[in-house]
Design an enzyme around this catalytic site. Sequence first.
Site, PDB file in Angstrom:
ATOM      1  N   CYS A  68      -8.078   6.483   2.286  1.00 29.81           N
ATOM      2  CA  CYS A  68      -7.882   5.073   2.676  1.00 29.81           C
ATOM      3  C   CYS A  68      -6.850   4.480   1.727  1.00 29.81           C
ATOM      4  O   CYS A  68      -7.040   4.474   0.502  1.00 29.81           O
ATOM      5  CB  CYS A  68      -9.204   4.315   2.574  1.00 29.81           C
ATOM      6  SG  CYS A  68      -9.012   2.513   2.666  1.00 29.81           S
TER       7      CYS A  68
ATOM      8  N   CYS B 240      -8.261   1.795  -0.549  1.00 31.81           N
ATOM      9  CA  CYS B 240      -9.098   2.349  -1.625  1.00 31.81           C
ATOM     10  C   CYS B 240      -8.219   2.942  -2.721  1.00 31.81           C
ATOM     11  O   CYS B 240      -8.525   2.808  -3.915  1.00 31.81           O
ATOM     12  CB  CYS B 240     -10.060   3.405  -1.083  1.00 31.81           C
ATOM     13  SG  CYS B 240     -11.460   2.715  -0.163  1.00 31.81           S
TER      14      CYS B 240
ATOM     15  N   ASP C 206       1.564  -8.179   0.556  1.00 30.09           N
ATOM     16  CA  ASP C 206       1.739  -7.263   1.685  1.00 30.09           C
ATOM     17  C   ASP C 206       3.110  -6.600   1.570  1.00 30.09           C
ATOM     18  O   ASP C 206       4.117  -7.250   1.264  1.00 30.09           O
ATOM     19  CB  ASP C 206       1.614  -8.015   3.019  1.00 30.09           C
ATOM     20  CG  ASP C 206       1.405  -7.057   4.182  1.00 30.09           C
ATOM     21  OD1 ASP C 206       0.307  -7.045   4.751  1.00 30.09           O
ATOM     22  OD2 ASP C 206       2.357  -6.299   4.512  1.00 30.09           O
TER      23      ASP C 206
ATOM     24  N   HIS D 116     -15.536  -0.383   0.255  1.00 32.46           N
ATOM     25  CA  HIS D 116     -14.922   0.009   1.529  1.00 32.46           C
ATOM     26  C   HIS D 116     -15.870  -0.261   2.695  1.00 32.46           C
ATOM     27  O   HIS D 116     -16.983   0.242   2.721  1.00 32.46           O
ATOM     28  CB  HIS D 116     -14.558   1.496   1.528  1.00 32.46           C
ATOM     29  CG  HIS D 116     -13.939   1.933   2.828  1.00 32.46           C
ATOM     30  ND1 HIS D 116     -12.577   2.009   3.008  1.00 32.46           N
ATOM     31  CD2 HIS D 116     -14.486   2.270   4.015  1.00 32.46           C
ATOM     32  CE1 HIS D 116     -12.323   2.382   4.248  1.00 32.46           C
ATOM     33  NE2 HIS D 116     -13.468   2.545   4.881  1.00 32.46           N
TER      34      HIS D 116
ATOM     35  N   ASN E 223      -7.873  -8.684  10.978  1.00 34.41           N
ATOM     36  CA  ASN E 223      -7.805  -7.953  12.237  1.00 34.41           C
ATOM     37  C   ASN E 223      -8.937  -6.945  12.348  1.00 34.41           C
ATOM     38  O   ASN E 223      -9.368  -6.364  11.348  1.00 34.41           O
ATOM     39  CB  ASN E 223      -6.470  -7.222  12.344  1.00 34.41           C
ATOM     40  CG  ASN E 223      -5.293  -8.185  12.460  1.00 34.41           C
ATOM     41  OD1 ASN E 223      -5.386  -9.184  13.173  1.00 34.41           O
ATOM     42  ND2 ASN E 223      -4.216  -7.907  11.758  1.00 34.41           N
TER      43      ASN E 223
ATOM     44  N   HIS F  55      -9.915  -0.788   6.467  1.00 33.72           N
ATOM     45  CA  HIS F  55     -10.639  -1.234   5.258  1.00 33.72           C
ATOM     46  C   HIS F  55     -10.517  -2.745   5.340  1.00 33.72           C
ATOM     47  O   HIS F  55      -9.387  -3.275   5.344  1.00 33.72           O
ATOM     48  CB  HIS F  55      -9.947  -0.671   4.011  1.00 33.72           C
ATOM     49  CG  HIS F  55     -10.531  -1.119   2.691  1.00 33.72           C
ATOM     50  ND1 HIS F  55     -10.916  -0.221   1.714  1.00 33.72           N
ATOM     51  CD2 HIS F  55     -10.766  -2.349   2.174  1.00 33.72           C
ATOM     52  CE1 HIS F  55     -11.379  -0.888   0.661  1.00 33.72           C
ATOM     53  NE2 HIS F  55     -11.288  -2.196   0.921  1.00 33.72           N
TER      54      HIS F  55
ATOM     55  N   HIS G  72      -9.729  -6.389   5.283  1.00 30.75           N
ATOM     56  CA  HIS G  72      -8.790  -7.139   4.449  1.00 30.75           C
ATOM     57  C   HIS G  72      -8.509  -8.465   5.113  1.00 30.75           C
ATOM     58  O   HIS G  72      -8.600  -8.606   6.334  1.00 30.75           O
ATOM     59  CB  HIS G  72      -7.491  -6.357   4.223  1.00 30.75           C
ATOM     60  CG  HIS G  72      -6.862  -5.830   5.478  1.00 30.75           C
ATOM     61  ND1 HIS G  72      -7.342  -4.735   6.154  1.00 30.75           N
ATOM     62  CD2 HIS G  72      -5.800  -6.267   6.191  1.00 30.75           C
ATOM     63  CE1 HIS G  72      -6.593  -4.506   7.221  1.00 30.75           C
ATOM     64  NE2 HIS G  72      -5.656  -5.429   7.271  1.00 30.75           N
TER      65      HIS G  72
ATOM     66  N   HIS H 265      -5.612 -11.221   5.523  1.00 30.82           N
ATOM     67  CA  HIS H 265      -4.220 -11.619   5.337  1.00 30.82           C
ATOM     68  C   HIS H 265      -4.211 -13.090   4.921  1.00 30.82           C
ATOM     69  O   HIS H 265      -4.911 -13.912   5.527  1.00 30.82           O
ATOM     70  CB  HIS H 265      -3.432 -11.494   6.644  1.00 30.82           C
ATOM     71  CG  HIS H 265      -3.279 -10.083   7.144  1.00 30.82           C
ATOM     72  ND1 HIS H 265      -2.147  -9.328   6.916  1.00 30.82           N
ATOM     73  CD2 HIS H 265      -4.101  -9.296   7.882  1.00 30.82           C
ATOM     74  CE1 HIS H 265      -2.275  -8.135   7.491  1.00 30.82           C
ATOM     75  NE2 HIS H 265      -3.457  -8.092   8.092  1.00 30.82           N
TER      76      HIS H 265
HETATM   77  P1  AMP Z   1      -3.588  -4.712   9.543  1.00 29.39           P
HETATM   78  O1  AMP Z   1      -2.509  -4.386  10.514  1.00 29.39           O
HETATM   79  O2  AMP Z   1      -4.300  -6.003   9.803  1.00 29.39           O
HETATM   80  O3  AMP Z   1      -4.551  -3.536   9.373  1.00 29.39           O
HETATM   81  O4  AMP Z   1      -2.873  -4.950   8.149  1.00 29.39           O
HETATM   82  C1  AMP Z   1      -2.535  -3.934   7.273  1.00 29.39           C
HETATM   83  C2  AMP Z   1      -1.471  -4.503   6.376  1.00 29.39           C
HETATM   84  O5  AMP Z   1      -1.372  -3.669   5.246  1.00 29.39           O
HETATM   85  C3  AMP Z   1      -0.083  -4.560   7.014  1.00 29.39           C
HETATM   86  O6  AMP Z   1       0.375  -5.918   7.025  1.00 29.39           O
HETATM   87  C4  AMP Z   1       0.762  -3.683   6.102  1.00 29.39           C
HETATM   88  O7  AMP Z   1       2.067  -4.179   5.912  1.00 29.39           O
HETATM   89  C5  AMP Z   1      -0.035  -3.680   4.819  1.00 29.39           C
HETATM   90  N1  AMP Z   1       0.124  -2.520   3.978  1.00 29.39           N
HETATM   91  C6  AMP Z   1       0.027  -1.205   4.339  1.00 29.39           C
HETATM   92  N2  AMP Z   1       0.219  -0.423   3.261  1.00 29.39           N
HETATM   93  C7  AMP Z   1       0.413  -1.246   2.208  1.00 29.39           C
HETATM   94  C8  AMP Z   1       0.678  -1.039   0.813  1.00 29.39           C
HETATM   95  N3  AMP Z   1       0.772   0.197   0.277  1.00 29.39           N
HETATM   96  N4  AMP Z   1       0.834  -2.121   0.010  1.00 29.39           N
HETATM   97  C9  AMP Z   1       0.753  -3.353   0.529  1.00 29.39           C
HETATM   98  N5  AMP Z   1       0.508  -3.623   1.825  1.00 29.39           N
HETATM   99  C10 AMP Z   1       0.356  -2.588   2.653  1.00 29.39           C
END
Ligand code: AMP
Length: 112
Positions: A3, A6, A29, A45, A85, A96, A98, A100
Amino acid sequence: MDCVFCKIISGEIPSPRLYEDEDFIIIRDIAPQAKCHYLALPKKHFADVTEMTAEDAALVGRMLRKIGELAPTLGLTGGFRLVSNKGADAMQSVPHLHIHILGGEKLSDKMC
Ligand code: AMP
């Protein structure tokens, strides 16, 4: 566990932390969709809001409260939008939970 969040939380993938406590971290992000676009990641997680225990829900409540407290220091004095989401229709890409945190400019009056 494979993940990405994680791995960020454990430090395996480096990502500067704008905030950290025992419950969660806040990072930027990697692909910002607003002038300010942060992610609040619980250290525990679980995939999304449908997988929360009552204890997880209390944790997410503490996260929301702290996000509100931190808003001015994150450059969000004009307001902000919180999005979490779940699933394919919502285009969740990281399973995982999160949150935004979007702001720093006038956002669209459309939700998506
Ligand atoms: P979601 O589409 O709601 O699952 O959001 C996942 C978010 O994680 C997206 O906006 C990605 O740009 C962001 N993301 C993915 N990998 C990373 C990372 N290594 N560092 C920071 N953000 C990330």
